[in-house]
Scaffold this active site. Structure first.
Site, PDB file in Angstrom:
ATOM      1  N   HIS A 156      -4.796  -3.233  32.885  1.00 20.17           N
ATOM      2  CA  HIS A 156      -4.500  -4.343  31.956  1.00 20.17           C
ATOM      3  C   HIS A 156      -3.857  -5.504  32.712  1.00 20.17           C
ATOM      4  CE1 HIS A 156      -5.540  -2.755  28.014  1.00 20.17           C
ATOM      5  NE2 HIS A 156      -4.930  -1.626  28.285  1.00 20.17           N
ATOM      6  N   ASP A 163      -8.469  -2.506  25.193  1.00 22.40           N
ATOM      7  CA  ASP A 163      -8.250  -1.462  24.193  1.00 22.40           C
ATOM      8  C   ASP A 163      -9.019  -1.906  22.956  1.00 22.40           C
ATOM      9  OD1 ASP A 163      -6.503  -0.132  25.896  1.00 22.40           O
ATOM     10  OD2 ASP A 163      -4.752  -1.207  25.123  1.00 22.40           O
ATOM     11  N   GLU A 220      -7.234   8.395  26.424  1.00 24.89           N
ATOM     12  CA  GLU A 220      -7.141   7.392  25.346  1.00 24.89           C
ATOM     13  C   GLU A 220      -8.541   6.919  24.980  1.00 24.89           C
ATOM     14  OE1 GLU A 220      -4.659   4.218  26.825  1.00 24.89           O
ATOM     15  OE2 GLU A 220      -2.918   5.523  27.089  1.00 24.89           O
ATOM     16  N   HIS A 223      -9.246   3.002  25.369  1.00 22.63           N
ATOM     17  CA  HIS A 223      -9.002   2.238  26.603  1.00 22.63           C
ATOM     18  C   HIS A 223     -10.205   2.298  27.546  1.00 22.63           C
ATOM     19  CE1 HIS A 223      -6.369   0.785  30.022  1.00 22.63           C
ATOM     20  NE2 HIS A 223      -7.419   1.298  30.652  1.00 22.63           N
TER      21      HIS A 223
HETATM   22 ZN   LIG Z   1      -5.169   0.254  27.353  1.00 21.41          ZN
END
Ligand SMILES: [Zn+2]
Length: 242
Positions: A156, A163, A220, A223
């Site tokens: 990021h 995301d 995740e 992501h």
């Molecule tokens: Zn993320």
């Protein structure tokens, strides 16, 4: 006779002078485009292919940070860290913006085009995150299971991660089994105890994203890292709130 010739010459000079002046005024009315990142002169709904640049879009390196909103109006935004509706219970962005490296934007737009053909579109939770914001988040929750340590930084911070989830044509989020930033085993892409619908939705998200150059983070489902983005430098470049 002579006075009328003089008058004619005088009028001619006056007309030429006036013409020059009005051209000068026209030129003065044209403003330079200014900062590449902040300009609102970018086309709004272009879908550039990897190798081509939309008409009127300046040639810039594909590592340049750009505002996704200046390239496409086809995304839905819900920038969670610009609200208190996140696991930190704290607003860490001053305003909701989605800046990314141009290469990330191009790949994301292509993925979104593929989703649109299937009746869905991407909803964005987070994009590029300046390093100072990462430090702020680390200060609130100093746990590497939840926040990347700013000493190492995350994708990021490099402008190569997003995301996201998917919404249908009515804007309703597809069921992905957990909320964004749910920290538990259920958020892992390989978690098995999920309904068939959730598995199907996660698979759709991952398949299209991976076909467009992204890799999901296994822990995740939301992501995605642009392949090769770990080579981008960590940045602390910030955007202006409009
Ligand atoms: Zn993320």
């Amino acid at each position: 006779m002579m006075p009328s010739v003089k008058a004619f010459a005088y009028l001619l000079i006056l007309a030429l002078f006036w013409n020059c002046k009005s051209k000068q005024q026209q030129l003065e009315g044209i403003q330079p485009s200014g900062d590449i990142i902040a300009t609102s002169d970018f086309p709004k709904t272009v879908t550039p292919k990897k190798s081509e640049r939309p008409k009127g879009m300046p040639a810039i390196p594909d590592t340049t940070f750009v505002d996704l909103k200046n390239y496409s109006t086809d995304f839905v935004y819900d920038i969670k860290y610009a609200t208190t509706d996140n696991f930190l219970k704290s607003q860490v962005y001053e305003c909701p913006e989605c800046f990314l490296r141009l290469k990330t934007v191009q790949a994301l737009m292509q993925a979104n085009q593929d989703f649109l053909k299937l009746g869905f579109r991407i909803k964005i939770f987070d994009c590029y995150r300046p390093l100072d914001i990462q430090k702020k988040m680390w200060k609130i929750v100093s746990n590497p299971d939840y926040v990347a340590n700013p000493a190492k930084g995350s994708i990021h911070n490099r402008g190569g991660a997003v995301d996201i989830t998917l919404v249908d044509s009515a804007g309703k989020e597809l069921d992905m089994g957990t909320a964004f930033d749910h920290f538990g085993p259920e958020a892992a892409v390989d978690y098995v105890n999920l309904s068939e619908e959730v598995k199907k939705n996660r698979k759709l998200l991952q398949t299209v994203m991976s076909a467009n150059g992204f890799t999901v983070l296994r822990s995740e489902w939301w992501h995605f890292n642009l392949n090769g983005a770990s080579n981008y430098k960590i940045s602390n470049e910030k955007w202006d709130c409009r």
